[in-house]
Design a protein around this motif. Structure first.
Motif, short mmCIF file in Angstrom:
data_model
loop_
_atom_site.label_atom_id
_atom_site.label_comp_id
_atom_site.label_asym_id
_atom_site.label_seq_id
_atom_site.Cartn_x
_atom_site.Cartn_y
_atom_site.Cartn_z
N GLY A 1 66.37 32.58 11.41
CA GLY A 1 65.36 31.62 12.37
C GLY A 1 66.33 30.89 13.13
N ILE A 2 65.66 30.38 14.13
CA ILE A 2 66.11 29.66 15.14
C ILE A 2 64.84 28.48 15.53
N PHE A 3 65.47 27.12 15.07
CA PHE A 3 64.28 26.12 15.12
C PHE A 3 64.63 25.07 16.20
N ILE B 1 70.21 26.85 13.70
CA ILE B 1 69.99 28.26 13.35
C ILE B 1 70.41 28.35 11.89
N ALA B 2 69.52 29.48 11.41
CA ALA B 2 69.71 29.69 9.81
C ALA B 2 70.19 31.05 9.86
N ALA C 1 74.05 27.36 8.17
CA ALA C 1 73.39 26.84 9.13
C ALA C 1 74.13 26.41 10.27
N PHE C 2 73.74 26.42 11.60
CA PHE C 2 74.60 25.85 12.88
C PHE C 2 73.59 24.97 13.33
N LEU C 3 74.01 23.64 13.67
CA LEU C 3 73.21 22.79 14.28
C LEU C 3 73.85 22.24 15.57
N MET C 4 73.07 22.35 16.78
CA MET C 4 73.70 21.88 17.92
C MET C 4 72.63 20.72 18.33
#
Length: 147
Positions: free
Chosen positions: A51-53, A66-67, A119-122
């Motif tokens: 998923g992209i949140f 991004i999961a 997870a990727f957090l920007m």
């Protein structure tokens, strides 16, 4: 250094972004509303995304999450992120956590080998500063009013 994600700029008002579907609200900083976007391709290169949140704080685009799930997807996604942004800073070489700090954007890439979730957090550095100031104000109010 990115100034947003997939055509949405940090600080852009939610009313100007089409196709958002509300998912949940993260209670951090008084509430960060999380949305998915209709038609978003949940793939980058050979990595399948869970998923992209898109996070909006006070109706302004503040972050994207991004999961990722599974060893293969993690490996493929990590390779893509390293290709795009470099290898980042890793505090502990035995833990899959990587950090990048820029003037406009900070990022975290992490993976839990036990749960197989990554997870990727920007996030916008400018909005993060405003959120931290908001949090300090809330603490100050709580200290004045709560006693």
């Amino acid at each position: 250094e990115p100034d947003g994600f997939r055509g949405i700029k940090w600080g852009q008002d939610i009313s100007t972004v089409n196709g958002l579907v509300y998912v949940a609200t993260d209670p951090a900083y008084g509430g960060v509303a999380l949305y998915m976007r209709e038609g978003d391709e949940l793939k980058m290169g050979s990595a399948k995304l869970e998923g992209i949140f898109y996070g909006f704080w006070k109706d302004k685009f503040s972050n994207v999450r991004i999961a990722i799930s599974g060893d293969t997807n993690w490996s493929n996604f990590k390779t893509i992120v390293f290709e795009k942004f470099g290898e980042g800073y890793q505090n502990n070489k035995s833990i899959e956590d990587y950090y990048w700090w820029g003037e406009d954007t900070w990022m975290i890439l992490r993976y839990d080998e036990f749960s197989k979730n990554g997870a990727f957090l920007m996030a916008s550095t400018q909005i993060t500063t405003l959120q931290e100031e908001w949090e300090k104000e809330q603490a100050k109010k709580g200290a004045e009013e709560g006693w």
